[in-house]
Scaffold this motif. Structure first.
Motif, PDB file in Angstrom:
ATOM      1  N   CYS A 154      44.782  61.814  33.888  1.00 17.61           N
ATOM      2  CA  CYS A 154      45.537  62.653  33.616  1.00 17.61           C
ATOM      3  C   CYS A 154      45.633  64.245  34.269  1.00 17.61           C
ATOM      4  O   CYS A 154      43.935  63.930  34.755  1.00 17.61           O
ATOM      5  CB  CYS A 154      46.171  62.723  32.078  1.00 17.61           C
ATOM      6  SG  CYS A 154      45.310  63.832  31.052  1.00 17.61           S
ATOM      7  N   ILE A 156      54.802  57.999  31.895  1.00 19.47           N
ATOM      8  CA  ILE A 156      53.210  58.438  31.796  1.00 19.47           C
ATOM      9  C   ILE A 156      53.829  60.382  31.662  1.00 19.47           C
ATOM     10  O   ILE A 156      54.988  60.917  32.912  1.00 19.47           O
ATOM     11  CB  ILE A 156      52.496  58.576  33.581  1.00 19.47           C
ATOM     12  CG1 ILE A 156      51.546  57.074  32.925  1.00 19.47           C
ATOM     13  CG2 ILE A 156      51.785  59.680  33.278  1.00 19.47           C
ATOM     14  CD1 ILE A 156      51.717  56.711  34.631  1.00 19.47           C
ATOM     15  N   PRO A 215      47.008  54.216  30.388  1.00 15.58           N
ATOM     16  CA  PRO A 215      47.496  54.046  31.777  1.00 15.58           C
ATOM     17  C   PRO A 215      47.202  52.605  32.292  1.00 15.58           C
ATOM     18  O   PRO A 215      48.540  51.912  33.157  1.00 15.58           O
ATOM     19  CB  PRO A 215      47.298  55.490  32.287  1.00 15.58           C
ATOM     20  CG  PRO A 215      46.749  56.267  31.414  1.00 15.58           C
ATOM     21  CD  PRO A 215      46.541  55.550  29.762  1.00 15.58           C
ATOM     22  N   GLY A 253      52.897  55.024  26.575  1.00  9.36           N
ATOM     23  CA  GLY A 253      51.362  56.059  26.179  1.00  9.36           C
ATOM     24  C   GLY A 253      51.319  55.264  25.502  1.00  9.36           C
ATOM     25  O   GLY A 253      51.489  54.962  23.858  1.00  9.36           O
TER      26      GLY A 253
END
Length: 391
Positions: A68, A222, A205, A177
């Motif tokens: 991320c 996401i 992910p 997620g």
């Protein structure tokens, strides 16, 4: 030989027990699937570990998964602040920042509330508000403070080619997620508000992207600041696209913002002249409210002073573009700012008011039509400030 073997077995059993005991003592209070779900039910007040840190110069920085943007920002801070510092008498670095992998959601908050070495965390403001409202971890108003609001985190809804709209996800398998992440909690909330009933899965992910490619999933969410470097792994050959999320003001305006994903953000998924509408949430840098004058309080004060003083360095070069959304002087209504951060802002030539006034004088010399890109304009402003420090 037999005697040696017997002694070795005894030693192995002893040290094996020591390792197990050590692991049991250091085990995190609970996994996200055990006790970190946001719910109206009070989970009890977790206690902060107060053991003396082995390294009094290291700030523990809880962030999201390595894929991320928030993890990238933590790395930016760690590498930038590590440079240009004087070493201590034994050669130690005066200040270090240690990124700690979280889930970008409830886990981040729980770690700051419980782990002795966790001082700060990036977390979505809306999610932290949910935790406070539901008292999932008791009353956190006095145990959490904020250093500064940060950037917004966009909702990226990846979908297979046969899915053309949000409504077509009804009854389909959609990954939100990891359990307890911002995507799982806030994504579920948004879909419920919009009346979209899905079959939810909770994968990381990498696993979610693999599920999309194989057809095991119809979509995957996401939640992270654009551009998410991980999404460059999506190839046009995968036939995966970004699905628009409409912003219904009457349903989402309290905590969510409209946003847009563009070609420059994801040239591998969005055509040159195209764009994808989506929604976003605000994030902030939260900190544990260490007792004033304590060792960790002084360390956090030093961290804030260093970060704020060197903040202009994050606005140029190869740092993530999300830094250009950050306004250190912005406030977070309903929360108390870390006192040394508030003092630093007040001491900087009148704080935000002076900065806005200086920026206004800078804009007076700019043409009103065809304004340049925000990044370019801000860089010009920084250079102007360097040439005119007294204005």
């Amino acid at each position: 030989m037999r005697a040696g073997l017997f002694i070795a077995l005894i030693a192995a059993a002893y040290f094996g027990g020591q390792v197990q005991d050590s692991f049991a003592q250091k085990r995190l209070p609970a996994s996200p699937s055990e006790s970190t779900k946001v719910s109206p039910r009070k989970e009890g007040t977790p206690r902060k570990e107060t053991a003396r840190s082995a390294d009094p110069y290291t700030v523990g920085f809880v962030t999201g998964t390595p894929q991320c943007t928030e993890f990238a920002l933590a790395q930016d801070i760690a590498t930038t602040l590590a440079g240009g510092q004087e070493s201590g008498p034994q050669g130690q670095v005066a200040l270090r920042v240690l990124p700690m992998v979280g889930n970008g959601g409830v886990r981040n908050v729980l770690d700051v509330l419980t782990l002795a070495g966790a001082d700060v965390a990036i977390a979505p403001v809306a999610l932290v508000e949910r935790l406070r409202q539901t008292r999932t971890f008791g009353d956190i108003s006095d145990r959490l403070t904020y250093i500064a609001p940060l950037h917004i985190e966009e909702f990226h809804l990846l979908a297979r080619p046969e899915i053309g709209s949000l409504t077509e996800l009804s009854g389909k398998r959609v990954d939100l997620g990891d359990d307890g992440s911002a995507g799982a909690i806030l994504g579920r909330e948004v879909l419920n508000r919009l009346g979209i009933k899905i079959s939810e899965t909770n994968l990381g992910p990498e696993a979610a992207l693999d599920g999309l490619r194989k057809g095991d999933l119809s979509a995957a969410l996401i939640v992270s600041g654009k551009p998410v470097n991980f999404l460059t792994q999506v190839s046009q050959l995968d036939n995966i696209h970004l699905l628009p999320i409409p912003y219904f003001k009457e349903l989402l305006q309290q905590d969510y913002l409209p946003s847009t994903l563009r070609h420059k953000d994801y040239p591998n998924m969005i055509a040159a002249e195209a764009s994808v509408d989506t929604i976003a949430i605000k994030s902030a840098l939260f900190a544990y409210n260490w007792p004033s004058g304590s060792e960790r309080f002084r360390l956090l004060e030093f961290f804030v002073q260093t970060l704020f003083t060197r903040f202009p360095e994050f606005l140029t070069g190869a740092h993530h573009p999300k830094w250009r959304e950050v306004n250190l002087a912005a406030e977070l209504p309903g929360w108390r700012r870390f006192r040394p951060a508030e003092r630093w802002l007040q001491q900087q030539s009148g704080g935000e008011a002076a900065l806005r006034k200086a920026f206004g004088r800078f804009l007076e010399g700019k043409p009103s039509d065809n304004p340049p890109d925000r990044e370019e304009l801000f860089r010009d402003f920084l250079r102007w400030r360097e040439r005119n420090p007294d204005k």
